[in-house]
Design an enzyme around this catalytic site. Structure first.
Site, mmCIF file in Angstrom:
data_model
loop_
_atom_site.group_PDB
_atom_site.id
_atom_site.type_symbol
_atom_site.label_atom_id
_atom_site.label_comp_id
_atom_site.label_asym_id
_atom_site.label_seq_id
_atom_site.Cartn_x
_atom_site.Cartn_y
_atom_site.Cartn_z
ATOM 1 N N ASP A 351 0.822 -1.211 0.000
ATOM 2 C CA ASP A 351 0.000 0.000 0.000
ATOM 3 C C ASP A 351 0.859 1.266 0.000
ATOM 4 O O ASP A 351 0.324 2.368 -0.035
ATOM 5 C CB ASP A 351 -0.948 0.014 1.209
ATOM 6 C CG ASP A 351 -0.224 -0.122 2.543
ATOM 7 O OD1 ASP A 351 0.889 -0.704 2.565
ATOM 8 O OD2 ASP A 351 -0.743 0.375 3.559
ATOM 9 N N ASP A 387 6.823 12.683 9.272
ATOM 10 C CA ASP A 387 6.835 11.239 9.456
ATOM 11 C C ASP A 387 8.101 10.635 8.844
ATOM 12 O O ASP A 387 8.441 10.924 7.686
ATOM 13 C CB ASP A 387 5.592 10.667 8.753
ATOM 14 C CG ASP A 387 5.361 9.206 9.062
ATOM 15 O OD1 ASP A 387 4.896 8.909 10.181
ATOM 16 O OD2 ASP A 387 5.650 8.374 8.184
ATOM 17 N N GLU A 416 9.938 12.976 13.308
ATOM 18 C CA GLU A 416 9.554 11.691 13.890
ATOM 19 C C GLU A 416 10.526 10.630 13.403
ATOM 20 O O GLU A 416 10.239 9.851 12.509
ATOM 21 C CB GLU A 416 8.112 11.317 13.484
ATOM 22 C CG GLU A 416 7.599 10.084 14.208
ATOM 23 C CD GLU A 416 7.446 8.835 13.343
ATOM 24 O OE1 GLU A 416 6.931 7.833 13.852
ATOM 25 O OE2 GLU A 416 7.852 8.844 12.153
ATOM 26 N N LYS A 534 -5.013 3.644 13.858
ATOM 27 C CA LYS A 534 -4.363 3.779 12.551
ATOM 28 C C LYS A 534 -5.214 3.112 11.471
ATOM 29 O O LYS A 534 -5.115 3.468 10.299
ATOM 30 C CB LYS A 534 -2.967 3.137 12.583
ATOM 31 C CG LYS A 534 -1.957 3.924 13.418
ATOM 32 C CD LYS A 534 -0.522 3.510 13.143
ATOM 33 C CE LYS A 534 -0.268 2.103 13.663
ATOM 34 N NZ LYS A 534 1.156 1.705 13.450
#
Lengths: 662, 662
Positions: A351, A387, A416, A534
């Site tokens: 994905d 991210d 992060e 999530k």
């Protein structure tokens, strides 16, 4: 080969703050007083004069500031940064022949009985020459005054008095000092850079939530409007950053199901980090969350409650992302022409398509990513949580953050990155304002103390600002799975008082959600949440009997009221004879505000011990008693000694947060 | 602004050795293996390849050497310096896509049961592409072999086997590694400098004597011939540098008398440091010492005994120095036109004119001083002990030493600077090969240990080489005045074993001369010798009943026989429970030679204690007994434990020097 000018006798070394010798800027915030230190010295016994040069990048000329001599040839100067953006500073130093002469004259005057008759007249003539030289560099009335002073010294020299007193007034010294001889000045060759952020870069309190679960109707997809409705409550708990996971359209290809199932069931909402669909990519909104107007309203509502919305920027694409078609050259292609998805053999993340920072069109890619930040800045966002920045090229970040902050110096970037220390530090050097840390995995006393001593002191603290999180949607530490409510209390107290920046992922945190997903095959445990947000909508609306929201509220009140907790470089640990009790303090300059924290790291048993206070770090004298007030309970104690007793029952409250009453 | 190439993803940081980020060269000696370490890493999970670039300044191309990965993103490489002079090194690193693929393939092969059928064929095709790219960079038969290997992988991929084993041989890996893709290489931007001296820079044993006292006829002025007669005896004691105070004509104006009397009596010889007279200056000889032929003979005689003559270069002038007339512009002038003599008010040193490094003709002055070194190099001297270098401009030293060593890379410069730490270190950075130290004033256990830990480890040890002296003609430490023969023994044992370079001022030292001059008025004590040779001829011919020459001889034998004592960075201290006993060791790489020293710092009483040996630093296992042999006495002991007992009586011998017998 000789230098152009070989008479520059002063040496300037070891200037601080300097990150990698000036390769990267040191970080400060608006209003900070920056202390610059260096070793500065020359051959022989001549005195030296030193001055600091500093300026904001928008200025042409340099401001100057004077240095004070510390011991061992070290010097210190200070300046205040009153403007966001890049500053530079450097040092100039030179032999101060006038000051050398002044010192020499004083010695001669005090030894007049031992000296030969012509000693002092000779010294006065030398001084007259130095003052005459200063007069030549001076202007107007100053030049006249200096000339007169020189003539006065000469007339005294000619008078051949039997006994002399000093003819040099403080006014004369000040006047000469105004016109130094800079012809043989040593200039430190580097203009050291400094980056000045706004105050929230140093002191911020983050609350992360999934808008998808913000609806008050169980099972219904939450919206920006639902989040807006929660703003007053979150602001009342004292948070000032409301951080949202990615808000973009979510891919449908290979969408993950609940609890990270390989295939989604119909109706599964998918992971917000699988970015991009027919509806758009990084500059579009997931329609279920609302419109750009709704988003603008949320940003405004947050502002009106002294909060800011932070967005999660995750530079990766779902197979449905528009860039996959419009810019296939930004991805890695396999020999069969398909695009390479993320993989960690034998695991496949079909994905997710990573971006290729070795693309021949890296310039186009960089511009597109930069434009994502600019887009959201245009929509009122100033704080970005990035991210996995450690899987994107470091030269990109250095360019991109500088480019964004050129026009938007109040933009804040939180990295992060949970990876190796050098890579984490390198991201901070490249420009990230704040950084996630290893805090979550530092659970015992030596582990916590060593880590915070490393990150709260130079050189690290000059470029790396910790933002510590007891939990995140990805990380439910084993401690929180087994330690119960006391552990949730303990960890957030540690986070809120050890670090000026901290955050929680809520409402999971205040509701003490500790149920983990089952471990993956072959693994011992899991740090994933069961029924993780999530991959699904969660219902947090059950009555919060266990909620620690009142503690969070109190902690954040204490942080706002006590400036000592709004910075890190003031952190000091104090020995305690019980290995389960961690004790530390923070104080402001002059100890006007001093906070002492003692935390019981054992969530199950009461622990007691003797603390050996490092009194001078708390601004306390070595004798006499003093008051401490526990800001969590309101109880006050009189302590009589440098050695003090504490006892902490986790079932009641795992910590004291004492204010030292002076 | 974007970089020219934004795809250089590897970061290289913190290269060592680097003195002030490469501003000054690190120092090594001929034959040394230089270890280069750095933090090297990239974003993401790709593997990196790293290579060291190094070359002597006489070479155009770079040699390369491979790196080994240590933990935490640190890498280490080594190269050997086989030529004197300047070397440079730097680092190149790049993403190693082939190695990344190899690692990925191995994971896929070991997980074949879990993977989808096309996984491994796809991986093989990707590998074939990488090998084909390497083939394009290769030449001749290598290119052909690589092409064949790529075709082999493709045919395997097309075969769609049910089960694969690795098709990559070690030979193929070696071959691909020969032709890396360097197009996106990160090159560390600085070529770090390294200065390589000959071995005596690191390991030398100095004997200082005044030729004026070398005559065997008491009262007669000694000559170079007299010194030559003493060479065999000094060489037999194991010294390899024979250092002479200044040998130039001595000024007559304001000549100092015996015991530093303000006025000389007729016949007083004056101070050799008051340089220059009618007979000449820094490139002339004091006629009483002999001719240039005599000097040449002395230099030759020393050589034939494996010794070298070191000269004292003191850049200052007596009022009679030829430069005073020929170059008055090199001195400071007072308002009455006279030249400024040295002064520390109210003290006057009218026999000394300092040179003015702010002279308008600084270029001429620098050339003249440089020519002094060149002159003595032409007369066979390669070692210079420079007097008070810290009162001459640092930029001068940096230029002068580099200029001399350009043609004479075996020239050695010892800095006689007893001043503040930054200035001493700065002289070493500017090029001085060796440096006087604070050793003389480090007398207790913590003082000695802290100081040697500072100077024997990086960063200091990369540029500063200690040369430690228990005494000098200027420094008779209070310990030697009161501690008697045991103290003379103790201090020279410490000097000879703590530091690879040491020296003594003899015969005062071996004869245990400890009588101080009376203190100056108002002072508590004096570090000056009574009847100092600085101002008079001394008669050292009395029978040496107290001489410790046999100990010096033995110490220097031990130093020559044990390479571990010929370097400093291997120094390790071992705890001892008696604060009067200092214990330390030195070992060579692989512990082939390991020496353990225990010294009783109390010159009056026997002391005993338990030593806790740091066994791994001595190459010893944690269990089992081992032999130690005291090289001073020949006695051997069997030690059974990491904890060992020593007892030392200063009346017999204040130290053990143990060789660990493996």
């Amino acid at each position: 080969m000789k230098p152009t000018e070989g008479r520059r006798r002063v040496v300037i070394e070891g200037i601080q703050p300097a990150v990698d010798a000036g390769r990267y800027p040191a970080k400060r915030v608006l209003g900070d007083t920056v202390e610059v230190t260096a070793a500065i010295f020359a051959d022989g016994h001549d005195h030296i004069a030193v001055r600091l040069l500093y300026r904001h990048s928008s200025e042409r000329g340099w401001h100057t500031s004077s240095f004070a001599a510390l011991n061992n040839d070290l010097w210190s100067a200070k300046f205040t940064v009153d403007k966001l953006g890049t500053w530079n500073f450097s040092i100039e130093a030179w032999i101060d022949h006038f000051d050398t002469w002044l010192h020499d004259l004083a010695k001669r005057l005090s030894a007049q009985t031992e000296s030969t008759p012509q000693d002092i007249p000779m010294a006065l003539r030398i001084g007259a020459n130095l003052i005459t030289a200063a007069a030549a560099r001076a202007k107007g009335s100053d030049a006249k005054s200096l000339k007169l002073a020189a003539e006065h010294l000469l007339s005294l020299a000619n008078a051949n008095l039997p006994q002399y007193s000093s003819p040099v007034t403080e006014e004369l010294v000040s006047l000469v000092t105004l016109y130094p001889d800079l012809s043989l000045t040593t200039r430190f060759p580097v203009d050291l850079p400094l980056w000045v952020d706004r105050e929230r870069a140093r002191f911020s309190t983050w609350y992360e939530l999934f808008p998808r679960s913000a609806s008050s109707t169980p099972g219904k997809h939450g919206t920006f409007r639902d989040v807006e409705a929660k703003v007053p409550e979150i602001a009342a708990m004292g948070f000032d950053v409301l951080y949202l996971p990615p808000v973009h359209p979510i891919g449908r290809a290979y969408r993950k199901g609940r609890n990270n199932a390989v295939a989604a069931e119909p109706g599964d909402v998918g992971s917000p980090w699988a970015i991009g669909a027919a509806e758009g990519g990084h500059t579009d909104l997931l329609p279920e969350l609302g419109t750009f107007d709704d988003f603008a309203d949320l940003v405004r509502a947050a502002r009106s409650h002294r909060m800011e919305v932070a967005l999660d920027i995750a530079f990766q694409c779902s197979p449905d992302h528009p860039w996959v078609k419009s810019h296939p050259e930004w991805f890695v292609h396999r020999p069969d022409g398909t695009i390479q998805y993320a993989e960690n053999p034998p695991k496949k993340y079909q994905d997710i398509y990573p971006l290729n920072f070795e693309s021949s069109d890296w310039r186009g890619l960089w511009d597109a990513l930069y434009n994502v930040f600019e887009f959201w800045i245009d929509h009122g966002v100033r704080i970005f949580r990035v991210d996995n920045p450690h899987t994107k090229a470091l030269p990109f970040w250095e360019w991109c953050i500088a480019e964004v902050q050129k026009d938007t110096p109040d933009a804040i970037f939180l990295a992060e990155a949970f990876t190796r220390p050098h890579v984490m530090y390198s991201l901070a050097k490249a420009g990230f304002t704040q950084s996630y840390t290893y805090f979550t995995w530092r659970t015992d006393k030596p582990g916590l103390q060593e880590y915070f001593e490393e990150i709260c002191a130079p050189p690290v603290s000059d470029f790396f600002r910790p933002n510590v999180w007891p939990n995140t949607p990805d990380i439910l530490h084993e401690q929180l799975q087994t330690g119960g409510r006391a552990m949730f209390m303990q960890r957030v107290i540690l986070a809120a008082t050890l670090s000026a920046n901290y955050g929680i992922y809520g409402p999971a945190y205040e509701l003490c959600e500790g149920r983990p997903a089952p471990p993956a095959p072959g693994r011992e445990g899991s740090e994933e949440y069961l029924d993780s947000e999530k991959y699904q909508i969660r219902d947090w609306s059950q009555p919060p009997t266990e909620s620690i929201a009142p503690l969070l509220t109190r902690l954040n009140q204490i942080r706002r009221a006590n400036p000592s907790l709004q910075r890190n470089e003031n952190l000091v640990f104090h020995p305690c004879d019980n290995p389960q009790i961690l004790c530390y303090s923070k104080a402001t300059a002059g100890h006007r505000d001093a906070i002492l924290v003692a935390v019981n790291l054992d969530p199950r048993n009461a622990q007691a011990g003797m603390i050996d206070l490092v009194l001078d770090k708390l601004g306390l004298p070595w004798t006499g008693s003093f008051e401490v007030e526990d800001l969590l309970t309101g109880t006050s104690y009189t302590w009589k000694d440098q050695r003090s007793y504490v006892a902490l029952d986790p079932a009641v409250m795992p910590a004291h947060i004492f204010r030292i009453v002076q």
